[in-house]
Design a protein around this motif. Structure first.
Motif, PDB file in Angstrom:
ATOM      1  N   LEU A 195     -26.394  -8.053 -13.700  1.00 25.06           N
ATOM      2  CA  LEU A 195     -26.807  -9.306 -13.055  1.00 25.06           C
ATOM      3  C   LEU A 195     -26.407  -9.338 -11.587  1.00 25.06           C
ATOM      4  O   LEU A 195     -27.185  -9.742 -10.711  1.00 25.06           O
ATOM      5  N   VAL A 196     -25.175  -8.899 -11.318  1.00 24.91           N
ATOM      6  CA  VAL A 196     -24.719  -8.860  -9.921  1.00 24.91           C
ATOM      7  C   VAL A 196     -25.493  -7.805  -9.143  1.00 24.91           C
ATOM      8  O   VAL A 196     -25.865  -8.011  -7.979  1.00 24.91           O
ATOM      9  N   GLU A 197     -25.768  -6.662  -9.784  1.00 29.65           N
ATOM     10  CA  GLU A 197     -26.562  -5.627  -9.114  1.00 29.65           C
ATOM     11  C   GLU A 197     -27.974  -6.143  -8.802  1.00 29.65           C
ATOM     12  O   GLU A 197     -28.551  -5.834  -7.744  1.00 29.65           O
ATOM     13  N   LEU A 198     -28.525  -6.940  -9.704  1.00 29.16           N
ATOM     14  CA  LEU A 198     -29.836  -7.546  -9.456  1.00 29.16           C
ATOM     15  C   LEU A 198     -29.777  -8.491  -8.256  1.00 29.16           C
ATOM     16  O   LEU A 198     -30.702  -8.524  -7.429  1.00 29.16           O
ATOM     17  N   ALA A 199     -28.679  -9.230  -8.140  1.00 32.41           N
ATOM     18  CA  ALA A 199     -28.515 -10.123  -6.986  1.00 32.41           C
ATOM     19  C   ALA A 199     -28.411  -9.338  -5.684  1.00 32.41           C
ATOM     20  O   ALA A 199     -28.952  -9.742  -4.646  1.00 32.41           O
ATOM     21  N   ILE A 200     -27.736  -8.181  -5.742  1.00 32.46           N
ATOM     22  CA  ILE A 200     -27.615  -7.335  -4.537  1.00 32.46           C
ATOM     23  C   ILE A 200     -29.000  -6.857  -4.105  1.00 32.46           C
ATOM     24  O   ILE A 200     -29.367  -6.913  -2.923  1.00 32.46           O
ATOM     25  N   CYS A 201     -29.783  -6.395  -5.075  1.00 31.29           N
ATOM     26  CA  CYS A 201     -31.127  -5.889  -4.754  1.00 31.29           C
ATOM     27  C   CYS A 201     -32.055  -7.003  -4.288  1.00 31.29           C
ATOM     28  O   CYS A 201     -32.945  -6.777  -3.461  1.00 31.29           O
ATOM     29  N   ALA A 202     -31.879  -8.213  -4.808  1.00 34.25           N
ATOM     30  CA  ALA A 202     -32.724  -9.340  -4.406  1.00 34.25           C
ATOM     31  C   ALA A 202     -32.345  -9.860  -3.023  1.00 34.25           C
ATOM     32  O   ALA A 202     -33.200 -10.370  -2.283  1.00 34.25           O
ATOM     33  N   ALA A 203     -31.057  -9.736  -2.662  1.00 29.27           N
ATOM     34  CA  ALA A 203     -30.604 -10.270  -1.373  1.00 29.27           C
ATOM     35  C   ALA A 203     -31.082  -9.425  -0.195  1.00 29.27           C
ATOM     36  O   ALA A 203     -31.301  -9.940   0.905  1.00 29.27           O
ATOM     37  N   CYS A 204     -31.254  -8.125  -0.420  1.00 24.47           N
ATOM     38  CA  CYS A 204     -31.631  -7.232   0.687  1.00 24.47           C
ATOM     39  C   CYS A 204     -32.965  -7.615   1.335  1.00 24.47           C
ATOM     40  O   CYS A 204     -33.052  -7.733   2.561  1.00 24.47           O
ATOM     41  N   PRO A 205     -34.058  -7.842   0.556  1.00 20.17           N
ATOM     42  CA  PRO A 205     -35.308  -8.272   1.203  1.00 20.17           C
ATOM     43  C   PRO A 205     -35.168  -9.606   1.935  1.00 20.17           C
ATOM     44  O   PRO A 205     -35.852  -9.835   2.944  1.00 20.17           O
ATOM     45  N   VAL A 206     -34.288 -10.470   1.445  1.00 18.17           N
ATOM     46  CA  VAL A 206     -34.096 -11.755   2.114  1.00 18.17           C
ATOM     47  C   VAL A 206     -33.431 -11.548   3.468  1.00 18.17           C
ATOM     48  O   VAL A 206     -33.815 -12.165   4.471  1.00 18.17           O
ATOM     49  N   VAL A 207     -32.414 -10.674   3.514  1.00 26.20           N
ATOM     50  CA  VAL A 207     -31.731 -10.392   4.785  1.00 26.20           C
ATOM     51  C   VAL A 207     -32.703  -9.763   5.780  1.00 26.20           C
ATOM     52  O   VAL A 207     -32.651 -10.046   6.978  1.00 26.20           O
ATOM     53  N   VAL A 208     -33.606  -8.907   5.301  1.00 23.84           N
ATOM     54  CA  VAL A 208     -34.625  -8.319   6.187  1.00 23.84           C
ATOM     55  C   VAL A 208     -35.648  -9.378   6.591  1.00 23.84           C
ATOM     56  O   VAL A 208     -36.115  -9.417   7.744  1.00 23.84           O
ATOM     57  N   GLY A 209     -36.003 -10.268   5.670  1.00 21.36           N
ATOM     58  CA  GLY A 209     -37.056 -11.245   5.938  1.00 21.36           C
ATOM     59  C   GLY A 209     -36.639 -12.377   6.848  1.00 21.36           C
ATOM     60  O   GLY A 209     -37.477 -12.955   7.557  1.00 21.36           O
ATOM     61  N   ILE A 210     -35.345 -12.723   6.869  1.00 18.29           N
ATOM     62  CA  ILE A 210     -34.893 -13.846   7.698  1.00 18.29           C
ATOM     63  C   ILE A 210     -35.179 -13.601   9.187  1.00 18.29           C
ATOM     64  O   ILE A 210     -35.778 -14.454   9.859  1.00 18.29           O
ATOM     65  N   PRO A 211     -34.775 -12.453   9.760  1.00 16.99           N
ATOM     66  CA  PRO A 211     -35.144 -12.214  11.166  1.00 16.99           C
ATOM     67  C   PRO A 211     -36.654 -12.194  11.400  1.00 16.99           C
ATOM     68  O   PRO A 211     -37.136 -12.685  12.431  1.00 16.99           O
ATOM     69  N   LEU A 212     -37.399 -11.624  10.430  1.00 16.69           N
ATOM     70  CA  LEU A 212     -38.850 -11.600  10.593  1.00 16.69           C
ATOM     71  C   LEU A 212     -39.424 -13.004  10.660  1.00 16.69           C
ATOM     72  O   LEU A 212     -40.326 -13.285  11.462  1.00 16.69           O
ATOM     73  N   LYS A 213     -38.913 -13.902   9.820  1.00 17.78           N
ATOM     74  CA  LYS A 213     -39.391 -15.284   9.838  1.00 17.78           C
ATOM     75  C   LYS A 213     -39.050 -15.966  11.161  1.00 17.78           C
ATOM     76  O   LYS A 213     -39.883 -16.657  11.765  1.00 17.78           O
ATOM     77  N   ILE A 214     -37.816 -15.803  11.625  1.00 18.40           N
ATOM     78  CA  ILE A 214     -37.380 -16.452  12.874  1.00 18.40           C
ATOM     79  C   ILE A 214     -38.147 -15.900  14.062  1.00 18.40           C
ATOM     80  O   ILE A 214     -38.652 -16.648  14.907  1.00 18.40           O
ATOM     81  N   TRP A 215     -38.272 -14.579  14.136  1.00 14.06           N
ATOM     82  CA  TRP A 215     -38.953 -13.970  15.274  1.00 14.06           C
ATOM     83  C   TRP A 215     -40.458 -14.166  15.215  1.00 14.06           C
ATOM     84  O   TRP A 215     -41.120 -14.239  16.258  1.00 14.06           O
ATOM     85  N   ASN A 216     -41.011 -14.276  14.016  1.00 12.69           N
ATOM     86  CA  ASN A 216     -42.442 -14.548  13.903  1.00 12.69           C
ATOM     87  C   ASN A 216     -42.773 -15.951  14.390  1.00 12.69           C
ATOM     88  O   ASN A 216     -43.862 -16.196  14.941  1.00 12.69           O
ATOM     89  N   ALA A 217     -41.854 -16.899  14.193  1.00 12.34           N
ATOM     90  CA  ALA A 217     -42.076 -18.245  14.736  1.00 12.34           C
ATOM     91  C   ALA A 217     -42.164 -18.197  16.251  1.00 12.34           C
ATOM     92  O   ALA A 217     -43.002 -18.882  16.869  1.00 12.34           O
TER      93      ALA A 217
END
Length: 461
Positions: A195-217
């Motif tokens: 479960l924790v490993e799943l959270a680690i794998c799920a968090a990585c795309p979010v960390v990559v996506g946050i700058p993309l969202k901010i910079w895309n704005a």
């Protein structure tokens, strides 16, 4: 020894905040925005962009290896993926290598080759995926999957956004497994709990996506500003061209009346008209030096003096210090035309048109005055602010007023005074822009902050 599960989950939450804080801080830099949104970057610009992104993140890696249990400061893995997607593999390799230096010095020898491999893979994937799809990548994983399922239920197709999501997740899973087998020589979060490993794998795309969202704005905002600038230029061009048919019609009428009676004079007028049309038909700047505007006005007045003869007199009171100040092009001609047509032409004895320029209280003032018939009081719209009579509804006057409002906003004023039987005076007041410094070129970016704010910034500098 595997990190404590609670520590891992807390680290994941803090990583999201670190990613948002770093990307938001970078987004405040105009230099960073210009480099990020440049269409064709030079190698030097790419290096500057990589340096701007990687310097704070390299410090984060150094903090992670020196401060116990402060693991969230290190988001170099996600940053390497991001560099590969938006800049390219070579830039990502350079950035990944730089961010690996503190880890290698801490005896985590696998950090460098893993970062280089991740940079190459993400850069190659960035070339495969459409650039727009990268910018539109959503860190909201549940929504991405939900939309993908709905789209594929209607029409199955290859969704590159979902592929990007799977790609980033797979990279994270692979590095987590690698970190589990080489914990002393490579750092990456991992857990023995699935479960924790799943959270680690799920968090990585979010960390990559946050700058993309901010910079895309920021990217969308820049595109809207560019569209606004183009729209404003089109509006100014339309306003300027409103003058031309009216002026051309009157001039051709004058030439027609002279062709038979005074052919030589008609020829001179045609030459003057050709000079004017040459100026009108070429691409003109929104602003020109006042001396150039006066030269254009002289050609127009020469035609009108021929037309009216001794009935039209022209007086100029031009301050020498105003000649290098830039003004909106085609500004005086419609005012002079109105003075002649509505003020002097109805008067049997004709009259005088007076042009004045001076600097008053740090602003340029231009006056066009005639001693013609004036306007009846009931036709004079009064300004509620200054109490002065405002320009009427004629095409020329309305054009000048609207152009002044578009170009200067509240920084300019157009006042209009008319006394029946004694004449009319129009006064234009505007900020001072010097031709020797070429500041009007800066107005190309005026749509980014509004024309009035741009004029303020330029006049202060």
């Amino acid at each position: 020894m595997a990190p404590d599960n609670k520590l891992v989950l807390i680290t994941l939450l803090v990583e999201l905040g670190v990613a948002a804080a770093v990307s938001s801080s970078l987004a405040r830099s105009t230099r960073f925005k210009d480099l990020l949104l440049a269409e064709d970057r030079t190698p030097r610009q790419i290096l500057k962009l990589v340096a701007i992104i990687c310097v704070p993140l390299t410090l984060g890696v150094w903090v992670r290896v020196t401060v116990p249990n402060f693991l969230a400061a290190d988001i170099s893995f996600e940053a390497t993926i991001l560099l590969g997607l938006i800049i390219g593999p070579l830039a990502a390799m350079a950035g990944g290598a730089a961010m690996a230096v503190p880890a290698v010095l801490h005896h985590e020898y696998w950090a460098l080759p893993v970062n280089l491999l991740v940079a190459g893979l993400s850069g190659a994937f960035g070339r495969f995926v459409d650039y727009e799809e990268i910018w539109l990548f959503s860190p909201l994983i549940d929504l991405s999957i939900y939309r993908w399922v709905r789209r594929n239920m209607r029409r199955p197709h290859l969704d590159r956004q979902i592929m990007l999501l799977v790609f980033i997740t797979a990279l994270q899973l692979a590095t987590s497994m690698f970190g589990r087998y080489y914990p002393r020589h490579f750092f990456e979060l991992y857990s023995r709990s699935w479960l924790v490993e799943l959270a680690i794998c799920a968090a990585c795309p979010v960390v990559v996506g946050i700058p993309l969202k901010i910079w895309n704005a920021i990217r969308i905002e820049r595109q809207l500003e560019e569209q606004g600038r183009l729209l404003l230029e089109a509006r100014l061009d339309a306003l300027q061209r409103q003058i031309n048919p009216h002026f051309l019609f009157n001039t051709l009428n004058s030439i027609t009346s002279l062709v038979r009676s005074q052919p030589e004079l008609a020829r001179e007028m045609i030459v003057k008209l050709a000079n004017i049309l040459r100026v009108l038909l070429k691409d003109r700047e929104a602003f020109v030096p006042f001396s150039e505007e006066l030269a254009f006005t002289d050609d127009y007045l020469d035609i009108e003096v021929v037309r009216f003869g001794s009935k039209l007199r022209v007086v100029k009171e031009i301050a020498a210090e105003t000649l290098d100040i830039v003004v909106p092009s085609m500004l005086l001609q419609p005012l002079i035309e109105n003075s002649i047509k509505h003020g002097l032409e109805p008067r049997i004895s004709g009259g005088t048109v007076t042009l004045r320029s001076r600097i008053v209280n740090g602003r340029l003032e231009l006056e066009v005055e005639d001693d013609g018939v004036g306007m009846a009081p009931e036709r004079e719209p009064v300004s509620p602010v200054s109490g002065l009579v405002r320009p009427g509804t004629g095409i020329g006057m309305r054009n000048v007023r609207e152009r002044m409002e578009v170009l200067y906003g509240s920084e300019a004023d157009v006042s209009f005074e008319s006394r029946p039987g004694r004449g009319t005076k129009v006064v234009l007041a505007m900020p001072i822009l010097e031709a020797s410094d070429g500041p009007w070129a800066q107005l190309g970016t005026a749509a980014q902050m509004g024309w009035g704010a741009a004029v303020k910034a330029i006049t202060r500098s």
